[in-house]
Design a protein around this motif. Structure first.
Motif, PDB file in Angstrom:
ATOM      1  N   CYS A 197      57.894 127.982  88.713  1.00  0.00           N
ATOM      2  CA  CYS A 197      57.718 126.563  89.305  1.00  0.00           C
ATOM      3  C   CYS A 197      56.718 126.508  90.187  1.00  0.00           C
ATOM      4  N   ASN A 198      55.669 127.340  90.488  1.00  0.00           N
ATOM      5  CA  ASN A 198      54.655 127.453  91.202  1.00  0.00           C
ATOM      6  C   ASN A 198      53.474 126.434  90.888  1.00  0.00           C
ATOM      7  N   ALA A 199      53.340 125.430  91.646  1.00  0.00           N
ATOM      8  CA  ALA A 199      52.372 124.391  91.492  1.00  0.00           C
ATOM      9  C   ALA A 199      51.257 124.415  92.286  1.00  0.00           C
ATOM     10  N   SER A 200      50.821 125.627  93.090  1.00  0.00           N
ATOM     11  CA  SER A 200      50.067 125.630  94.217  1.00  0.00           C
ATOM     12  C   SER A 200      48.530 125.734  93.652  1.00  0.00           C
ATOM     13  N   SER A 201      48.433 126.402  92.421  1.00  0.00           N
ATOM     14  CA  SER A 201      46.950 126.444  92.017  1.00  0.00           C
ATOM     15  C   SER A 201      46.878 126.363  90.600  1.00  0.00           C
ATOM     16  N   PRO A 202      47.127 124.854  90.005  1.00  0.00           N
ATOM     17  CA  PRO A 202      46.985 124.803  88.621  1.00  0.00           C
ATOM     18  C   PRO A 202      45.746 124.963  87.886  1.00  0.00           C
ATOM     19  N   ILE A 203      45.771 124.892  86.640  1.00  0.00           N
ATOM     20  CA  ILE A 203      44.611 125.229  85.761  1.00  0.00           C
ATOM     21  C   ILE A 203      44.076 123.786  85.705  1.00  0.00           C
ATOM     22  N   ALA A 204      45.035 122.593  85.803  1.00  0.00           N
ATOM     23  CA  ALA A 204      44.315 121.325  85.640  1.00  0.00           C
ATOM     24  C   ALA A 204      45.421 120.277  86.215  1.00  0.00           C
ATOM     25  N   THR A 205      45.051 119.140  86.712  1.00  0.00           N
ATOM     26  CA  THR A 205      46.054 118.218  87.275  1.00  0.00           C
ATOM     27  C   THR A 205      45.633 116.832  86.660  1.00  0.00           C
ATOM     28  N   HIS A 206      46.926 116.257  86.279  1.00  0.00           N
ATOM     29  CA  HIS A 206      46.761 115.007  85.701  1.00  0.00           C
ATOM     30  C   HIS A 206      47.638 113.870  86.464  1.00  0.00           C
ATOM     31  N   THR A 207      46.999 112.754  86.880  1.00  0.00           N
ATOM     32  CA  THR A 207      47.910 111.994  87.703  1.00  0.00           C
ATOM     33  C   THR A 207      47.741 110.528  87.232  1.00  0.00           C
ATOM     34  N   THR A 208      47.446 109.961  86.220  1.00  0.00           N
ATOM     35  CA  THR A 208      47.040 108.645  85.827  1.00  0.00           C
ATOM     36  C   THR A 208      48.369 108.167  85.467  1.00  0.00           C
ATOM     37  N   GLY A 209      49.577 108.635  84.676  1.00  0.00           N
ATOM     38  CA  GLY A 209      50.590 108.117  84.370  1.00  0.00           C
ATOM     39  C   GLY A 209      50.754 107.983  82.878  1.00  0.00           C
ATOM     40  N   ASN A 210      49.610 108.113  82.250  1.00  0.00           N
ATOM     41  CA  ASN A 210      49.232 108.117  80.864  1.00  0.00           C
ATOM     42  C   ASN A 210      48.352 108.963  80.507  1.00  0.00           C
ATOM     43  N   ASP A 211      48.643 110.269  80.461  1.00  0.00           N
ATOM     44  CA  ASP A 211      47.666 111.442  80.185  1.00  0.00           C
ATOM     45  C   ASP A 211      47.660 111.955  78.644  1.00  0.00           C
ATOM     46  N   SER A 212      46.512 111.844  78.126  1.00  0.00           N
ATOM     47  CA  SER A 212      46.557 112.416  76.750  1.00  0.00           C
ATOM     48  C   SER A 212      45.741 113.739  76.892  1.00  0.00           C
ATOM     49  N   ILE A 213      46.437 114.725  76.363  1.00  0.00           N
ATOM     50  CA  ILE A 213      45.975 116.135  76.511  1.00  0.00           C
ATOM     51  C   ILE A 213      45.973 116.586  75.039  1.00  0.00           C
ATOM     52  N   THR A 214      44.620 116.898  74.541  1.00  0.00           N
ATOM     53  CA  THR A 214      44.351 117.585  73.383  1.00  0.00           C
ATOM     54  C   THR A 214      44.521 118.997  73.419  1.00  0.00           C
ATOM     55  N   ILE A 215      45.499 119.627  72.331  1.00  0.00           N
ATOM     56  CA  ILE A 215      45.518 121.190  72.250  1.00  0.00           C
ATOM     57  C   ILE A 215      44.435 121.780  71.671  1.00  0.00           C
ATOM     58  N   ASN A 216      43.690 122.454  72.172  1.00  0.00           N
ATOM     59  CA  ASN A 216      42.339 122.891  71.248  1.00  0.00           C
ATOM     60  C   ASN A 216      42.660 124.462  71.120  1.00  0.00           C
ATOM     61  N   THR A 217      43.662 125.199  71.607  1.00  0.00           N
ATOM     62  CA  THR A 217      43.899 126.614  71.321  1.00  0.00           C
ATOM     63  C   THR A 217      45.333 127.150  70.813  1.00  0.00           C
ATOM     64  N   HIS A 218      45.414 128.061  69.956  1.00  0.00           N
ATOM     65  CA  HIS A 218      46.770 128.661  69.632  1.00  0.00           C
ATOM     66  C   HIS A 218      47.401 129.146  70.821  1.00  0.00           C
ATOM     67  N   GLY A 219      48.697 129.438  70.850  1.00  0.00           N
ATOM     68  CA  GLY A 219      49.299 130.113  72.056  1.00  0.00           C
ATOM     69  C   GLY A 219      50.225 128.928  72.677  1.00  0.00           C
ATOM     70  N   HIS A 220      50.672 129.502  73.841  1.00  0.00           N
ATOM     71  CA  HIS A 220      51.497 128.621  74.721  1.00  0.00           C
ATOM     72  C   HIS A 220      50.577 127.854  75.874  1.00  0.00           C
TER      73      HIS A 220
END
Length: 183
Positions: free
Chosen positions: A82-105
């Protein structure tokens, strides 16, 4: 001879575009279904994710109150601790759509202190086609008890389809203009 070659090229282009249209559409999933992305109601995001079969091109929608939550995409070690210190990306709109472009986790968590520890974290696993066919199928219980998609996102696949059809028609029109101008 030139006319035959142009007709063949045109047929190939039309076929490729028609194959592209259905293959590019992905499913739309509202994280947490009716509850959304929250700490209220003890939503089990691990169970929610386990009842879905995610594929490349799918859209993951996070709906939440941006005054109280956010969405951070993180690495696996960050997810585990649960470490949020250096995320890959941050979303803050309250209605975030994220397209999954790769396999894996793909790992997500809420960066508000305490929220991830309380269970507001999500692991989306996108299997390769070979992995999906060799993995055990979902139990009938899991697939029948999963909540239905939110009505607020029921129109999203239709909008995506409409967008793809419009793109196809534009490409087809350009192809017709090209072939008629070369004759």
């Amino acid at each position: 001879m030139g006319f035959v070659v142009e007709k063949t090229i045109g047929s190939v282009l039309v076929s490729l575009v028609m194959l592209w249209v259905p293959a590019s559409m992905g499913a739309v999933y509202k994280v947490g279904d009716a509850a959304g992305w929250t700490t209220i109601g003890n939503v089990d995001y691990k169970l929610w994710s386990a009842t879905k079969t995610f594929q490349v091109g799918d859209v993951i929608v996070f709906e939440y109150n941006p005054q109280f939550h956010n969405v951070m995409q993180v690495t696996h070690p960050m997810y585990q601790t649960c470490n949020a210190s250096s995320p890959i990306a941050t979303h803050t709109t309250g209605n975030d759509s994220i397209t999954i472009n790769t396999h894996g986790h793909h790992f997500f968590l809420c960066g508000v202190p305490g929220h991830c520890q309380f269970g507001q974290k999500l692991d989306i696993n996108v299997l390769r086609a070979a992995d999906v066919s060799s993995s055990p199928t979902q139990s009938p219980t899991a697939s029948t008890t999963a909540p239905a998609p939110s009505p607020s996102h029921a129109a999203a696949p239709l909008l995506l389809l409409a967008n793809r059809i419009a793109t196809f028609l534009a490409l087809f029109s350009m192809l017709l203009l090209y072939t008629s101008s070369t004759n």
